[in-house]
Design an enzyme around this catalytic site. Structure first.
Site, PDB file in Angstrom:
ATOM      1  N   LYS A  35      65.777   6.331  23.777  1.00 17.33           N
ATOM      2  CA  LYS A  35      65.300   7.697  23.486  1.00 17.33           C
ATOM      3  C   LYS A  35      63.806   7.659  23.164  1.00 17.33           C
ATOM      4  O   LYS A  35      63.245   6.582  22.922  1.00 17.33           O
ATOM      5  CB  LYS A  35      66.104   8.300  22.336  1.00 17.33           C
ATOM      6  CG  LYS A  35      65.979   7.591  21.016  1.00 17.33           C
ATOM      7  CD  LYS A  35      67.053   8.077  20.041  1.00 17.33           C
ATOM      8  CE  LYS A  35      67.101   7.223  18.812  1.00 17.33           C
ATOM      9  NZ  LYS A  35      66.653   7.856  17.610  1.00 17.33           N
ATOM     10  N   TYR A 250      34.376   8.699   7.822  1.00 16.45           N
ATOM     11  CA  TYR A 250      34.519  10.001   7.160  1.00 16.45           C
ATOM     12  C   TYR A 250      34.794   9.838   5.671  1.00 16.45           C
ATOM     13  O   TYR A 250      35.635   9.024   5.264  1.00 16.45           O
ATOM     14  CB  TYR A 250      35.669  10.785   7.798  1.00 16.45           C
ATOM     15  CG  TYR A 250      35.331  11.340   9.165  1.00 16.45           C
ATOM     16  CD1 TYR A 250      34.326  12.281   9.326  1.00 16.45           C
ATOM     17  CD2 TYR A 250      36.028  10.915  10.293  1.00 16.45           C
ATOM     18  CE1 TYR A 250      34.016  12.794  10.582  1.00 16.45           C
ATOM     19  CE2 TYR A 250      35.733  11.414  11.549  1.00 16.45           C
ATOM     20  CZ  TYR A 250      34.725  12.357  11.681  1.00 16.45           C
ATOM     21  OH  TYR A 250      34.419  12.855  12.917  1.00 16.45           O
TER      22      TYR A 250
END
Ligand SMILES: Cc1ncc(COP(=O)(O)O)c(C=O)c1O
Length: 360
Positions: A35, A250
């Site tokens: 899956k 950042y």
């Protein structure tokens, strides 16, 4: 390919892992869980590579199963969530899929349609409390399902805590499983952690996902090992020296406590490298381990390479794969490797290493 960031999927390692796990599992059938695009590894390529080694495939939803059928996969395919509507049940029946049934209303749909399947799996909720019929509902569900299953009705359940040693939840689930199972019929309980951790249970099928891809939340028994199937790799794109007190990235999260050499690598959360990665997350290089320094940005990560002077622009790096392994990286991101491999984005190209098996 304009930049060197890529995934290499080693289908040979996938097959070796399948053989190793089958060695652990004895006579049980193997359902390979593919899956979510085989946990980000590429469902069609993985299913093709595994077709001679496993007895069936499991996916979450019908669309995933249809994609495998369209790619020519002929082995049984179990749809773990079962039908989401009568129409979905009809599609499953037409594509010769095996539904996992976990509610009375799904059985109502099969009855309305008169749908028939080669096998129907019926899911019992032994304690996960996510999907499944309660243990006392199983006998009546089985008799309602009998006309809809040509060959077999397989009782299934799912462990909620198989990776935790001595889990009382696992013990509770096992007690309920024994009460509800009838040893003369077929059953499936084990996932990767239960198989690798050798939790003893009655069953005829194991359902293996993560371990096939080389990850593991538990230690394997002595003499057994798994190989990472996914290598997430790039090369250093930029190198600079920064002074003490300067920060990287950042928010200035990582601050240089010595004059530091910083490498920028062109892979970020836009590629599937987790933004949650902490400073110090290992990044593999040919000179040793570099440590992540600064917040992960969309297209870049930065690493402290002060102690690895031979590294330069163009040096290869491994974000995860052989070293560091995905489980180790996940530990620095407060998540599990399952999430990391399934969140690789489309921007990251995938290259498959072909299987060189006996039939090649
Ligand atoms: C119902 C079910 N069975 C089996 C598996 C395979 O689990 P694992 O990847 O831990 O082997 C999953 C995965 O989430 C699942 O949801």
């Amino acid at each position: 390919m304009s930049r060197p960031t890529q995934l290499t999927i080693d289908l040979q390692a996938l097959c070796e892992n399948a053989r190793t796990l089958k060695g652990l599992a004895g006579p049980r059938g193997t359902m390979a869980v593919v899956k979510a695009d085989a946990y980000g590894h590429g469902a069609v390529a993985c299913a093709r590579a595994l077709s001679d080694l496993v007895d069936g495939f499991a996916v979450a939803i019908t669309e995933e199963a249809i994609a495998l059928r369209e790619a020519g996969i002929e082995l049984p395919i179990l749809v773990l969530q079962g039908p989401h509507s009568p129409e979905d049940a009809q599609v499953m029946s037409s594509a010769a899929l095996w539904p996992a049934i976990s509610s009375e209303h799904q059985i109502d749909w099969l009855e309305q349609l008169g749908a028939r399947f080669d096998q129907v799996w019926v899911k019992c909720d032994t304690g996960m409390h996510r999907l499944g019929l309660m243990p006392h509902e199983i006998t009546s569900a089985r008799s309602r399902l009998t006309p809809h299953s040509v060959n077999d009705i397989v009782l299934m359940s799912h462990f909620a805590d198989a990776e935790a040693p001595d889990s009382s939840l696992t013990e509770r689930q096992l007690r309920r499983w024994v009460q509800v199972s009838d040893a003369s019929s077929s059953g499936s309980f084990s996932n990767s952690a239960a198989t690798a951790g050798q939790i003893e249970t009655w069953e005829s099928w194991m359902r293996l996902g993560y371990s096939l891809y080389g990850g593991s939340l538990v230690a394997l028994p002595n003499g057994y090992s798994l190989k990472p199937v996914m290598q997430f790799e790039s090369r250093i794109a930029s190198v600079r020296w920064i002074d003490v007190g300067e920060s990287v990235g950042y928010g200035g999260r990582w601050v240089a406590h010595r004059r530091s050499r910083i490498a920028s690598i062109p892979a970020g959360y836009g590629d599937g490298y987790p933004r949650a990665a902490r400073d110090g997350t290992p990044i593999g290089t040919q000179q040793g381990t570099a440590l992540l320094a600064g917040k992960v940005s969309m297209d870049m990560v930065t690493a402290d390479i002060t102690d690895l002077p031979a590294l330069e622009i163009g040096s290869p790096v491994t974000l995860w794969g052989d070293s560091p392994c995905i489980d180790e990286v996940a530990g620095y991101c407060d998540t599990i490797g399952y999430e990391l491999c399934t969140r690789i984005t489309q921007r990251t190209p995938r290259r498959f290493h072909r299987v060189t098996s006996d039939r090649d």
